[in-house]
Motif scaffolding. Sequence first.
Motif, PDB file in Angstrom:
ATOM      1  N   UNK A   1       0.853  -1.192   0.000  1.00  0.00           N
ATOM      2  CA  UNK A   1       0.000   0.000   0.000  1.00  0.00           C
ATOM      3  C   UNK A   1       0.886   1.237   0.000  1.00  0.00           C
ATOM      4  N   UNK A   2       0.251   2.365  -0.265  1.00  0.00           N
ATOM      5  CA  UNK A   2       0.974   3.632  -0.278  1.00  0.00           C
ATOM      6  C   UNK A   2       1.686   3.851   1.063  1.00  0.00           C
ATOM      7  N   UNK A   3       0.958   3.580   2.162  1.00  0.00           N
ATOM      8  CA  UNK A   3       1.502   3.772   3.501  1.00  0.00           C
ATOM      9  C   UNK A   3       2.791   3.009   3.697  1.00  0.00           C
ATOM     10  N   UNK A   4       2.852   1.769   3.154  1.00  0.00           N
ATOM     11  CA  UNK A   4       4.011   0.913   3.387  1.00  0.00           C
ATOM     12  C   UNK A   4       5.260   1.473   2.717  1.00  0.00           C
ATOM     13  N   UNK A   5       5.069   2.226   1.613  1.00  0.00           N
ATOM     14  CA  UNK A   5       6.219   2.794   0.902  1.00  0.00           C
ATOM     15  C   UNK A   5       6.737   4.047   1.592  1.00  0.00           C
ATOM     16  N   UNK A   6       5.905   4.599   2.425  1.00  0.00           N
ATOM     17  CA  UNK A   6       6.209   5.850   3.095  1.00  0.00           C
ATOM     18  C   UNK A   6       7.288   5.642   4.159  1.00  0.00           C
ATOM     19  N   UNK A   7       8.318   6.507   4.199  1.00  0.00           N
ATOM     20  CA  UNK A   7       9.333   6.330   5.233  1.00  0.00           C
ATOM     21  C   UNK A   7       8.764   6.460   6.645  1.00  0.00           C
ATOM     22  N   UNK A   8       7.581   7.080   6.760  1.00  0.00           N
ATOM     23  CA  UNK A   8       6.967   7.240   8.084  1.00  0.00           C
ATOM     24  C   UNK A   8       5.918   6.167   8.314  1.00  0.00           C
ATOM     25  N   UNK A   9       6.030   5.032   7.580  1.00  0.00           N
ATOM     26  CA  UNK A   9       4.938   4.049   7.559  1.00  0.00           C
ATOM     27  C   UNK A   9       4.388   3.684   8.925  1.00  0.00           C
ATOM     28  N   UNK A  10       5.232   3.600   9.950  1.00  0.00           N
ATOM     29  CA  UNK A  10       4.660   3.247  11.250  1.00  0.00           C
ATOM     30  C   UNK A  10       4.417   4.484  12.105  1.00  0.00           C
ATOM     31  N   UNK A  11       4.723   5.659  11.582  1.00  0.00           N
ATOM     32  CA  UNK A  11       4.388   6.901  12.279  1.00  0.00           C
ATOM     33  C   UNK A  11       5.287   7.216  13.457  1.00  0.00           C
ATOM     34  N   UNK A  12       6.269   6.345  13.741  1.00  0.00           N
ATOM     35  CA  UNK A  12       7.148   6.657  14.874  1.00  0.00           C
ATOM     36  C   UNK A  12       8.044   7.787  14.414  1.00  0.00           C
ATOM     37  N   UNK A  13       7.922   8.900  15.067  1.00  0.00           N
ATOM     38  CA  UNK A  13       8.409  10.135  14.496  1.00  0.00           C
ATOM     39  C   UNK A  13       9.903  10.334  14.643  1.00  0.00           C
ATOM     40  N   UNK A  14      10.475  10.744  13.520  1.00  0.00           N
ATOM     41  CA  UNK A  14      11.855  11.199  13.611  1.00  0.00           C
ATOM     42  C   UNK A  14      11.833  12.698  13.868  1.00  0.00           C
ATOM     43  N   UNK A 176      -9.141   4.304   5.617  1.00  0.00           N
ATOM     44  CA  UNK A 176      -9.190   5.322   4.565  1.00  0.00           C
ATOM     45  C   UNK A 176      -9.043   4.687   3.170  1.00  0.00           C
ATOM     46  N   UNK A 177      -9.489   5.417   2.118  1.00  0.00           N
ATOM     47  CA  UNK A 177      -9.467   4.826   0.774  1.00  0.00           C
ATOM     48  C   UNK A 177      -8.090   4.728   0.113  1.00  0.00           C
ATOM     49  N   UNK A 178      -7.049   4.483   0.913  1.00  0.00           N
ATOM     50  CA  UNK A 178      -5.720   4.166   0.363  1.00  0.00           C
ATOM     51  C   UNK A 178      -5.434   2.789   0.922  1.00  0.00           C
ATOM     52  N   UNK A 179      -5.068   1.825   0.074  1.00  0.00           N
ATOM     53  CA  UNK A 179      -4.841   0.473   0.588  1.00  0.00           C
ATOM     54  C   UNK A 179      -6.074  -0.393   0.421  1.00  0.00           C
ATOM     55  N   UNK A 180      -6.245  -1.407   1.317  1.00  0.00           N
ATOM     56  CA  UNK A 180      -7.278  -2.422   1.069  1.00  0.00           C
ATOM     57  C   UNK A 180      -8.707  -1.882   1.051  1.00  0.00           C
ATOM     58  N   UNK A 181      -8.923  -0.687   1.606  1.00  0.00           N
ATOM     59  CA  UNK A 181     -10.298  -0.172   1.710  1.00  0.00           C
ATOM     60  C   UNK A 181     -10.731   0.634   0.493  1.00  0.00           C
ATOM     61  N   UNK A 182      -9.834   0.809  -0.481  1.00  0.00           N
ATOM     62  CA  UNK A 182     -10.138   1.699  -1.603  1.00  0.00           C
ATOM     63  C   UNK A 182     -11.495   1.417  -2.271  1.00  0.00           C
ATOM     64  N   UNK A 183     -11.727   0.141  -2.563  1.00  0.00           N
ATOM     65  CA  UNK A 183     -12.961  -0.205  -3.286  1.00  0.00           C
ATOM     66  C   UNK A 183     -14.223   0.041  -2.469  1.00  0.00           C
TER      67      UNK A 183
END
Length: 305
Positions: A1-14, A176-183
């Motif tokens: 999913x888009x989130x997984x590609x994101x460097x902040x994917x788990x939201x643990x903040x740098x 949210x409509x990014x990832x498995x819930x899009x449809x």
Amino acid sequence: TEGAKDPHANGLSSVIPGWFSEISSMWPGEAHSLKVEKILFQGKSEYQNVMVFQSSTYGKVLVLDGVIQLTERDECAYQEMITQLPLCSIPNPKKVLVIGGGDGGVLREIARHSSVEKIDICEIDKMVVDVSKQYFPDVAVGYEDPRVTLHIGDGVAFLKKVPEGTYDAVIVDSSDPIGPAQELFEKPFFQSVAKALRPGGVVCTQAESIWLHMDIIEDIVVNCRQIFKGSVNYAWTTVPTYPSGMIGFMLCSTEGPPVDFKHPVNPIDEKECQKSVRPLKFYNSEIHTAAFCLPSFAKRKIGPK
Ligand code: SAM
């Protein structure tokens, strides 16, 4: 999913060490943060990153692909509203379907209704169910009700197989409509929901925030007005840990006995509720009616035609 590609994917903040920050392209330029006491679980399912942490002021927090799904402190404002808005709007709901909602909170809320005989839930990700049972027992308690049947699978595929007119109510508790819930936000899905409902049956779907996603909401409204020939309404609730502090719901009914969502005909019985797991924390009949009042800017775009 888009989130997984994101460097902040788990939201643990740098950005702020020791804090979780909810960074997403769905709300550019802002990120709500919570102080992390302890990370309790981190895993990767077939569909998404799953994390649970203990926050310092909102209790335990469930995060999927870096996006907060629920916190112990404010989940009542979401789960009670997404469930009681539709179920208190029709007399004697008997068969109810939940799409998503793997944490079990919506099940807990449906179980308050003694008229309900059958509750089906279709959640795509078994890890969400397992993690919720382990870390959020007051939410996952919904699974203990004997009327519940859990189906692990895609809600879109599940609905295609449902015989016409099966359910009195369908509740779509999606991410949210990014990832498995899009449809779950697209027209063909709403068409199969309408088919699965009896005449005068109701659907309530998670429908994003008027502050952030008016474009998504307008699309949903246009689709729903074409598909649901009863009534189509947007309602909202406050949830401090959701982006922009609020979230909305689309409430629609199919052609048949008319449903006036703004005036609940099936108020929840106080005594019945006392027998449930816990009393209602957020929902009552006044807030039910108030939830359909929209700010002027939103009313102009999605208000009654
Ligand atoms: N109940 C939560 C709360 O209090 O805010 C909200 C979100 S709930 C955890 C959303 C669920 O929808 C997730 O568990 C996710 O796995 C599930 N989901 C996403 N896409 C799905 C699909 N296509 N079919 C079934 N479930 C889906």
